[in-house]
Every structure is written in structure tokens, then in C-alpha cells.
Design a protein around this motif. Structure first.
Motif, PDB file in Angstrom:
ATOM      1  N   LYS A   2      35.041  28.506  94.119  1.00 44.72           N
ATOM      2  CA  LYS A   2      36.018  27.426  94.137  1.00 44.72           C
ATOM      3  C   LYS A   2      36.767  27.403  92.808  1.00 44.72           C
ATOM      4  O   LYS A   2      36.163  27.513  91.744  1.00 44.72           O
ATOM      5  CB  LYS A   2      35.322  26.092  94.391  1.00 44.72           C
ATOM      6  N   ARG A   3      38.102  27.231  92.866  1.00 44.80           N
ATOM      7  CA  ARG A   3      38.927  27.290  91.663  1.00 44.80           C
ATOM      8  C   ARG A   3      39.573  25.950  91.328  1.00 44.80           C
ATOM      9  O   ARG A   3      40.390  25.860  90.427  1.00 44.80           O
ATOM     10  CB  ARG A   3      40.018  28.356  91.823  1.00 44.80           C
ATOM     11  N   ILE A   4      39.234  24.897  92.085  1.00 41.84           N
ATOM     12  CA  ILE A   4      39.752  23.552  91.847  1.00 41.84           C
ATOM     13  C   ILE A   4      38.566  22.645  91.550  1.00 41.84           C
ATOM     14  O   ILE A   4      37.516  22.752  92.191  1.00 41.84           O
ATOM     15  CB  ILE A   4      40.534  23.032  93.068  1.00 41.84           C
ATOM     16  N   GLY A   5      38.729  21.741  90.580  1.00 41.82           N
ATOM     17  CA  GLY A   5      37.653  20.821  90.240  1.00 41.82           C
ATOM     18  C   GLY A   5      38.147  19.389  90.191  1.00 41.82           C
ATOM     19  O   GLY A   5      39.305  19.125  89.872  1.00 41.82           O
ATOM     20  N   SER A   6      37.258  18.462  90.516  1.00 44.55           N
ATOM     21  CA  SER A   6      37.588  17.042  90.435  1.00 44.55           C
ATOM     22  C   SER A   6      36.325  16.275  90.069  1.00 44.55           C
ATOM     23  O   SER A   6      35.261  16.865  89.861  1.00 44.55           O
ATOM     24  CB  SER A   6      38.170  16.541  91.761  1.00 44.55           C
ATOM     25  N   VAL A   7      36.459  14.957  89.981  1.00 44.29           N
ATOM     26  CA  VAL A   7      35.333  14.105  89.604  1.00 44.29           C
ATOM     27  C   VAL A   7      34.738  13.433  90.841  1.00 44.29           C
ATOM     28  O   VAL A   7      35.454  13.173  91.808  1.00 44.29           O
ATOM     29  CB  VAL A   7      35.765  13.041  88.574  1.00 44.29           C
ATOM     30  N   LEU A  15      43.241  11.929  95.875  1.00 41.30           N
ATOM     31  CA  LEU A  15      43.911  13.093  95.292  1.00 41.30           C
ATOM     32  C   LEU A  15      43.290  14.416  95.717  1.00 41.30           C
ATOM     33  O   LEU A  15      43.816  15.478  95.372  1.00 41.30           O
ATOM     34  CB  LEU A  15      43.915  12.991  93.761  1.00 41.30           C
ATOM     35  N   THR A  16      42.196  14.363  96.457  1.00 41.94           N
ATOM     36  CA  THR A  16      41.579  15.602  96.946  1.00 41.94           C
ATOM     37  C   THR A  16      41.539  15.625  98.475  1.00 41.94           C
ATOM     38  O   THR A  16      40.770  16.387  99.062  1.00 41.94           O
ATOM     39  CB  THR A  16      40.157  15.770  96.381  1.00 41.94           C
ATOM     40  N   CYS A  17      42.389  14.835  99.096  1.00 39.93           N
ATOM     41  CA  CYS A  17      42.404  14.740 100.556  1.00 39.93           C
ATOM     42  C   CYS A  17      42.816  16.086 101.165  1.00 39.93           C
ATOM     43  O   CYS A  17      43.876  16.632 100.848  1.00 39.93           O
ATOM     44  CB  CYS A  17      43.380  13.649 100.987  1.00 39.93           C
ATOM     45  N   GLY A  18      41.964  16.623 102.014  1.00 38.29           N
ATOM     46  CA  GLY A  18      42.254  17.879 102.689  1.00 38.29           C
ATOM     47  C   GLY A  18      41.845  19.117 101.921  1.00 38.29           C
ATOM     48  O   GLY A  18      41.895  20.225 102.466  1.00 38.29           O
ATOM     49  N   ILE A  19      41.458  18.965 100.661  1.00 34.88           N
ATOM     50  CA  ILE A  19      41.027  20.128  99.871  1.00 34.88           C
ATOM     51  C   ILE A  19      39.591  19.955  99.379  1.00 34.88           C
ATOM     52  O   ILE A  19      39.157  20.641  98.453  1.00 34.88           O
ATOM     53  CB  ILE A  19      41.972  20.396  98.678  1.00 34.88           C
ATOM     54  N   GLU A  20      38.856  19.058 100.010  1.00 32.91           N
ATOM     55  CA  GLU A  20      37.488  18.786  99.564  1.00 32.91           C
ATOM     56  C   GLU A  20      36.618  20.043  99.578  1.00 32.91           C
ATOM     57  O   GLU A  20      35.810  20.252  98.669  1.00 32.91           O
ATOM     58  CB  GLU A  20      36.851  17.706 100.448  1.00 32.91           C
ATOM     59  N   ASP A  21      36.782  20.881 100.605  1.00 30.84           N
ATOM     60  CA  ASP A  21      35.939  22.073 100.720  1.00 30.84           C
ATOM     61  C   ASP A  21      36.282  23.133  99.682  1.00 30.84           C
ATOM     62  O   ASP A  21      35.490  24.055  99.450  1.00 30.84           O
ATOM     63  CB  ASP A  21      36.063  22.671 102.121  1.00 30.84           C
ATOM     64  N   GLU A  22      37.444  23.012  99.059  1.00 30.96           N
ATOM     65  CA  GLU A  22      37.863  23.967  98.029  1.00 30.96           C
ATOM     66  C   GLU A  22      37.580  23.452  96.619  1.00 30.96           C
ATOM     67  O   GLU A  22      37.917  24.129  95.643  1.00 30.96           O
ATOM     68  CB  GLU A  22      39.363  24.240  98.140  1.00 30.96           C
ATOM     69  N   THR A  23      36.979  22.269  96.523  1.00 29.52           N
ATOM     70  CA  THR A  23      36.899  21.564  95.245  1.00 29.52           C
ATOM     71  C   THR A  23      35.459  21.393  94.789  1.00 29.52           C
ATOM     72  O   THR A  23      34.590  20.992  95.565  1.00 29.52           O
ATOM     73  CB  THR A  23      37.572  20.178  95.373  1.00 29.52           C
ATOM     74  N   GLU A  24      35.218  21.685  93.509  1.00 29.72           N
ATOM     75  CA  GLU A  24      33.949  21.370  92.860  1.00 29.72           C
ATOM     76  C   GLU A  24      34.044  19.950  92.301  1.00 29.72           C
ATOM     77  O   GLU A  24      35.020  19.615  91.630  1.00 29.72           O
ATOM     78  CB  GLU A  24      33.678  22.338  91.704  1.00 29.72           C
ATOM     79  N   PHE A  25      33.016  19.132  92.555  1.00 38.66           N
ATOM     80  CA  PHE A  25      33.016  17.756  92.067  1.00 38.66           C
ATOM     81  C   PHE A  25      31.977  17.627  90.949  1.00 38.66           C
ATOM     82  O   PHE A  25      30.774  17.788  91.186  1.00 38.66           O
ATOM     83  CB  PHE A  25      32.730  16.788  93.208  1.00 38.66           C
ATOM     84  N   ILE A  26      32.468  17.347  89.724  1.00 36.92           N
ATOM     85  CA  ILE A  26      31.644  17.364  88.518  1.00 36.92           C
ATOM     86  C   ILE A  26      32.083  16.202  87.626  1.00 36.92           C
ATOM     87  O   ILE A  26      33.266  15.856  87.596  1.00 36.92           O
ATOM     88  CB  ILE A  26      31.828  18.689  87.738  1.00 36.92           C
ATOM     89  N   VAL A  27      31.154  15.614  86.865  1.00 40.31           N
ATOM     90  CA  VAL A  27      31.523  14.520  85.961  1.00 40.31           C
ATOM     91  C   VAL A  27      32.533  15.015  84.926  1.00 40.31           C
ATOM     92  O   VAL A  27      32.592  16.207  84.621  1.00 40.31           O
ATOM     93  CB  VAL A  27      30.292  13.912  85.263  1.00 40.31           C
ATOM     94  N   PRO A  28      33.363  14.103  84.370  1.00 43.84           N
ATOM     95  CA  PRO A  28      34.513  14.531  83.562  1.00 43.84           C
ATOM     96  C   PRO A  28      34.201  15.484  82.418  1.00 43.84           C
ATOM     97  O   PRO A  28      34.914  16.476  82.228  1.00 43.84           O
ATOM     98  CB  PRO A  28      35.076  13.205  83.036  1.00 43.84           C
TER      99      PRO A  28
END
Length: 249
Positions: A2-7, A15-28
Motif C-alpha cells: 500500500k502506498r497511501i497512508g492515513s490516521v 477523506l479515505t472514502c473508496g480507497i480504504e483497501d489501498e490505505t494504511e491506517f497509522i497514528v500520526p
């Protein structure tokens, strides 16, 4: 990979609607490290990461911001602000620590900022900076602290919005396809905001309505950029490292 990250916070959901499966979720703080090390090409990071480190551009038009109380970034204190000597700060935080520092410095105050050992101890500490979902949990539980909302404090000081997080893009590692994907996620997320407020499992619907439907704003327009410019100015005044002027793409 995965090349996209969010909190992993409620405020990032639109802001991650529809791209959840492409996104790593990590604390800031950890998210910023992943972006800095090249493991991610884009991340919804604390704005301070972009202002204090080279090699980033900011996706224009998208942010996590507030124009007044934010309800999830605050100093909980038992002592009067002027009497505080030590504040324990959420170690997940980057921007909030710097925001707290400049807000206090504008009052002539420079307490020692220490890391918060763990969230379970927060209610027992005299003065603590909390953010995100753990901060919301703290506010919704019994406590005897006075709460200083930093979004409200910033608005009182500057009469401007405050930008907490932006999509940071690694310079040379993004293209129109990635930028369009992130813009589309925001558009879809705001289109589905009523559904998110009604159905998301975090907290209760009345809180989600007040928080996502009022406190949090998602634009990065002229007012937000003016607030960001003021933050840059104050970081230069009170900070201890060079501050980089933001570049929007």
C-alpha cells in the motif's frame, strides 16, 4: 504494498472514502515516519511534518481543519495555565504539540512538554495534551480537568481556521492519477457524510453529527491557507528548527 497512508481517527473517514483497501491506517507520528522513509507516496499527515521536513508537496483543496472548537485537540488541565510547569503530551501528536507551544508562547508561557506514558494515566495527570479518538474518549468519560480546546484558542488568537492535517505527497513520487484519486475520495466522502454520521461505529450519532457535521472542515481554501501561513509565522518565531514554506499542487 500500500502506498497511501492515513490516521485511524473518525475525522479522517470522509477523506479515505473508496480507497480504504489501498490505505494504511497509522497514528500520526508513525505515519510521518513511514512517509519520510519512502514506504508511502502520499499520507494524510500532521501539517507540521510538511512544514519541518523537506521533500513534500501538499495536495491543494483538501485538509482536516476547524474554524473554532475542534473537540478532539485540547489541553486538559487542573492548574491555571499561568501556573503550569509540565504538560504530558500524546506521543501520537505532531502538529498539536507545536500548536500548544505557540499558543502558550503567545501568552508568555513556556512549560516543559513531556511524553504521555499511556492513555490510561491521562485522567490522573495534572495537565495533558490529547488528540483524536483517545482525546474524545477522555472528554466523554468522567474527569475533573478544565478543557482548553486548541482550535478555539487558535481562532480566538488569529480569527483564522487552523489546519491540522493535509495530504502530503512525496516530491517526484506522485502524479495526476494519485492526486485525482485523493480528490475523488474527498468528494465521495462528503457526499456520503450523512450516511457516515448515521452508521459509523465510532461513538454515538449525536456526537458524530456535531463533530463531522460541524467541528471538522475538509477544505483547504484561502482562509485555511491564511491560517496555515500564520502558523508558519509563529513556528518561525517560537520554534527551534527551520520552517519550510508549503507548496500546493
Amino acid at each position: 504494498m500500500k502506498r497511501i497512508g492515513s490516521v485511524p481517527y473518525l475525522n479522517s473517514v470522509p477523506l479515505t472514502c473508496g480507497i480504504e483497501d489501498e490505505t494504511e491506517f497509522i497514528v500520526p507520528s508513525a505515519l510521518a515516519e513511514q512517509l519520510r522513509s519512502g514506504n508511502l507516496d502520499a499520507a494524510l499527515v500532521s501539517v507540521t511534518e510538511v512544514l519541518l521536513n523537506e521533500g513534500y508537496e501538499i495536495l491543494d483543496g483538501v485538509a482536516i481543519a476547524s474554524n473554532g472548537p475542534v473537540a478532539s485537540v485540547f489541553l486538559a488541565h487542573r492548574q491555571p495555565l499561568e501556573a503550569i510547569e509540565t504538560i504530558h503530551c500524546d506521543t501520537a501528536s505532531l502538529t498539536s504539540v507545536n500548536l500548544l507551544r505557540v499558543l502558550l508562547a503567545e501568552r508568555g508561557l513556556r512549560p516543559t512538554l513531556e511524553p504521555l506514558p499511556d492513555y490510561q494515566q491521562a485522567a490522573n495527570l495534572e495537565n495533558v495534551l490529547l488528540i483524536g479518538n483517545p482525546g474524545i474518549d477522555f472528554l466523554r468519560a468522567p474527569h475533573d480537568h478544565t478543557v482548553w480546546d486548541l482550535g478555539e484558542a487558535w481562532r480566538d488568537l488569529t480569527n483564522l481556521p487552523f489546519v491540522y492535517a493535509v495530504w502530503a505527497l512525496r516530491r517526484g513520487q506522485h502524479d495526476a492519477t494519485l492526486r485525482d484519486k485523493l480528490h475523488t475520495a474527498k468528494t465521495q466522502g462528503l457526499d456520503r457524510l450523512t450516511e457516515t454520521i448515521a452508521t459509523h461505529p465510532s461513538f454515538d450519532e449525536s456526537f458524530r453529527q456535531a463533530y463531522l457535521g460541524g467541528h471538522i472542515q475538509y477544505d483547504l481554501a484561502e482562509a485555511e491557507k491564511a491560517g496555515l501561513a500564520k502558523f508558519v509565522e509563529l513556528l518561525k518565531t517560537y520554534g527551534d528548527q527551520p520552517v519550510i514554506e508549503p507548496v500546493f499542487v
